[in-house]
Design a protein around this motif. Structure first.
Motif, PDB file in Angstrom:
ATOM      1  N   ASN A  16       0.808  -1.206   0.000  1.00  0.00           N
ATOM      2  CA  ASN A  16       0.000   0.000   0.000  1.00  0.00           C
ATOM      3  C   ASN A  16       0.856   1.277   0.000  1.00  0.00           C
ATOM      4  N   ALA A  17       0.585   2.179  -0.916  1.00  0.00           N
ATOM      5  CA  ALA A  17       1.353   3.419  -1.031  1.00  0.00           C
ATOM      6  C   ALA A  17       1.167   4.317   0.189  1.00  0.00           C
ATOM      7  N   ASP A  18      -0.032   4.322   0.790  1.00  0.00           N
ATOM      8  CA  ASP A  18      -0.259   5.155   1.974  1.00  0.00           C
ATOM      9  C   ASP A  18       0.586   4.694   3.156  1.00  0.00           C
ATOM     10  N   VAL A  19       0.728   3.387   3.308  1.00  0.00           N
ATOM     11  CA  VAL A  19       1.564   2.844   4.377  1.00  0.00           C
ATOM     12  C   VAL A  19       3.021   3.233   4.135  1.00  0.00           C
ATOM     13  N   PHE A  20       3.451   3.118   2.893  1.00  0.00           N
ATOM     14  CA  PHE A  20       4.809   3.497   2.517  1.00  0.00           C
ATOM     15  C   PHE A  20       5.047   4.977   2.819  1.00  0.00           C
ATOM     16  N   LEU A  21       4.131   5.832   2.392  1.00  0.00           N
ATOM     17  CA  LEU A  21       4.253   7.273   2.621  1.00  0.00           C
ATOM     18  C   LEU A  21       4.311   7.575   4.117  1.00  0.00           C
ATOM     19  N   GLY A  22       3.455   6.924   4.887  1.00  0.00           N
ATOM     20  CA  GLY A  22       3.447   7.148   6.330  1.00  0.00           C
ATOM     21  C   GLY A  22       4.770   6.791   6.970  1.00  0.00           C
ATOM     22  N   LEU A  23       5.372   5.722   6.513  1.00  0.00           N
ATOM     23  CA  LEU A  23       6.663   5.307   7.050  1.00  0.00           C
ATOM     24  C   LEU A  23       7.747   6.339   6.744  1.00  0.00           C
ATOM     25  N   PHE A  24       7.856   6.767   5.505  1.00  0.00           N
ATOM     26  CA  PHE A  24       8.910   7.703   5.118  1.00  0.00           C
ATOM     27  C   PHE A  24       8.675   9.115   5.647  1.00  0.00           C
ATOM     28  N   ARG A  25       7.419   9.474   5.903  1.00  0.00           N
ATOM     29  CA  ARG A  25       7.147  10.814   6.416  1.00  0.00           C
ATOM     30  C   ARG A  25       7.098  10.860   7.947  1.00  0.00           C
ATOM     31  N   TYR A  26       6.323   9.960   8.551  1.00  0.00           N
ATOM     32  CA  TYR A  26       6.056  10.049   9.987  1.00  0.00           C
ATOM     33  C   TYR A  26       6.904   9.128  10.859  1.00  0.00           C
ATOM     34  N   ARG A  27       7.472   8.080  10.265  1.00  0.00           N
ATOM     35  CA  ARG A  27       8.236   7.126  11.065  1.00  0.00           C
ATOM     36  C   ARG A  27       9.549   6.715  10.402  1.00  0.00           C
ATOM     37  N   PRO A  28      10.312   7.662   9.853  1.00  0.00           N
ATOM     38  CA  PRO A  28      11.564   7.262   9.201  1.00  0.00           C
ATOM     39  C   PRO A  28      12.574   6.650  10.178  1.00  0.00           C
ATOM     40  N   ASN A  29      12.382   6.917  11.465  1.00  0.00           N
ATOM     41  CA  ASN A  29      13.267   6.318  12.463  1.00  0.00           C
ATOM     42  C   ASN A  29      13.126   4.792  12.499  1.00  0.00           C
ATOM     43  N   ASN A  30      12.017   4.258  12.008  1.00  0.00           N
ATOM     44  CA  ASN A  30      11.822   2.804  11.954  1.00  0.00           C
ATOM     45  C   ASN A  30      12.600   2.146  10.809  1.00  0.00           C
ATOM     46  N   LEU A  31      13.076   2.945   9.865  1.00  0.00           N
ATOM     47  CA  LEU A  31      13.788   2.376   8.718  1.00  0.00           C
ATOM     48  C   LEU A  31      15.069   1.664   9.128  1.00  0.00           C
ATOM     49  N   SER A  32      15.699   2.099  10.215  1.00  0.00           N
ATOM     50  CA  SER A  32      16.934   1.431  10.650  1.00  0.00           C
ATOM     51  C   SER A  32      16.647   0.019  11.158  1.00  0.00           C
ATOM     52  N   LYS A  33      15.433  -0.221  11.618  1.00  0.00           N
ATOM     53  CA  LYS A  33      15.049  -1.577  12.051  1.00  0.00           C
ATOM     54  C   LYS A  33      14.658  -2.433  10.848  1.00  0.00           C
ATOM     55  N   ILE A  34      14.097  -1.798   9.838  1.00  0.00           N
ATOM     56  CA  ILE A  34      13.619  -2.510   8.652  1.00  0.00           C
ATOM     57  C   ILE A  34      14.750  -2.779   7.662  1.00  0.00           C
ATOM     58  N   ALA A  35      15.625  -1.803   7.474  1.00  0.00           N
ATOM     59  CA  ALA A  35      16.711  -1.909   6.488  1.00  0.00           C
ATOM     60  C   ALA A  35      18.059  -1.578   7.129  1.00  0.00           C
ATOM     61  N   PRO A  36      18.477  -2.349   8.155  1.00  0.00           N
ATOM     62  CA  PRO A  36      19.694  -2.003   8.895  1.00  0.00           C
ATOM     63  C   PRO A  36      20.988  -2.097   8.088  1.00  0.00           C
TER      64      PRO A  36
END
Length: 151
Positions: A16-36
Motif C-alpha cells: 500500500n502506497a499510503d503505508v509506505f508514505l506514512g513510514l517515510f514521512r512520519y516514522r523514518p526512524n523505523n527504517l533502521s530496524k527494517i533496512a539495517p
C-alpha cells in the motif's frame, strides 16, 4: 555535460502506497530496524515527525562507507502522496553539490503501485559524479521496505 541534473528511479511495489508514505514521512526512524544494512538511524533534531520544516539526521551506508546527512522535510502532499527532503549539511558526498533535493512520490494504479525517487542536483563543478549511489540506495531501501511490509 551540465552541472545541473536529475536522477530518477521508479520502483514497482506490491504494498500500500499510503503505508509506505506514512513510514517515510512520519516514522523514518523505523527504517533502521527494517533496512539495517542501509539505514543505520534517523534522529529527529527539530520539530515533530512528519511536520513540514522538521529536521532529521540520517545515518546510512553506501558502498560500505558510513555517511550522515541533516535534512529538512521541505514539502509533503498527502493528496498527491509526495514528500520532499532537502539536505542541509552532511557527509563529503553531499558537500560536493551546490544543491540536492530528494522527492519521493507514491502512485497507485490498481494492483500496480510505484515509488518514484527523483534526485535534483547541481554539482559544484564538472568533475563531480552524478548521485547514482544515492539513487541506488533509495532503490535498495524501497525493495527492503516492500518485503517488510508484505510480511
Amino acid at each position: 555535460m551540465g552541472l545541473c541534473g536529475k536522477r530518477v528511479a521508479q520502483v514497482d511495489i506490491k504494498c500500500n502506497a499510503d503505508v509506505f508514505l506514512g513510514l517515510f514521512r512520519y516514522r523514518p526512524n523505523n527504517l533502521s530496524k527494517i533496512a539495517p544494512d542501509h539505514i543505520l538511524g534517523c534522529q529527529l533534531v527539530e520539530g515533530e515527525w512528519g511536520a513540514i520544516g522538521s529536521k532529521v539526521i540520517w545515518n546510512y551506508k553506501i558502498d560500505g562507507k558510513l555517511l550522515s546527512s541533516k535534512q529538512v522535510l521541505e514539502a509533503a502532499d498527502e493528496k498527491n502522496k509526495s514528500i520532499t527532503y532537502t539536505p542541509l549539511e552532511g557527509d563529503a558526498m553531499l558537500q560536493i553539490y551546490k544543491s540536492l533535493k530528494a522527492h519521493i512520490h507514491f502512485t497507485e494504479n490498481g494492483e500496480n503501485n510505484f515509488v518514484t525517487w527523483t534526485l535534483e542536483y547541481e554539482k559544484i563543478n564538472e568533475d563531480v559524479p552524478d548521485p547514482d549511489a544515492l539513487i541506488d540506495l533509495a532503490y535498495k531501501v524501497t525493495k527492503v521496505v516492500e518485503l517488510h511490509l508484505l510480511k
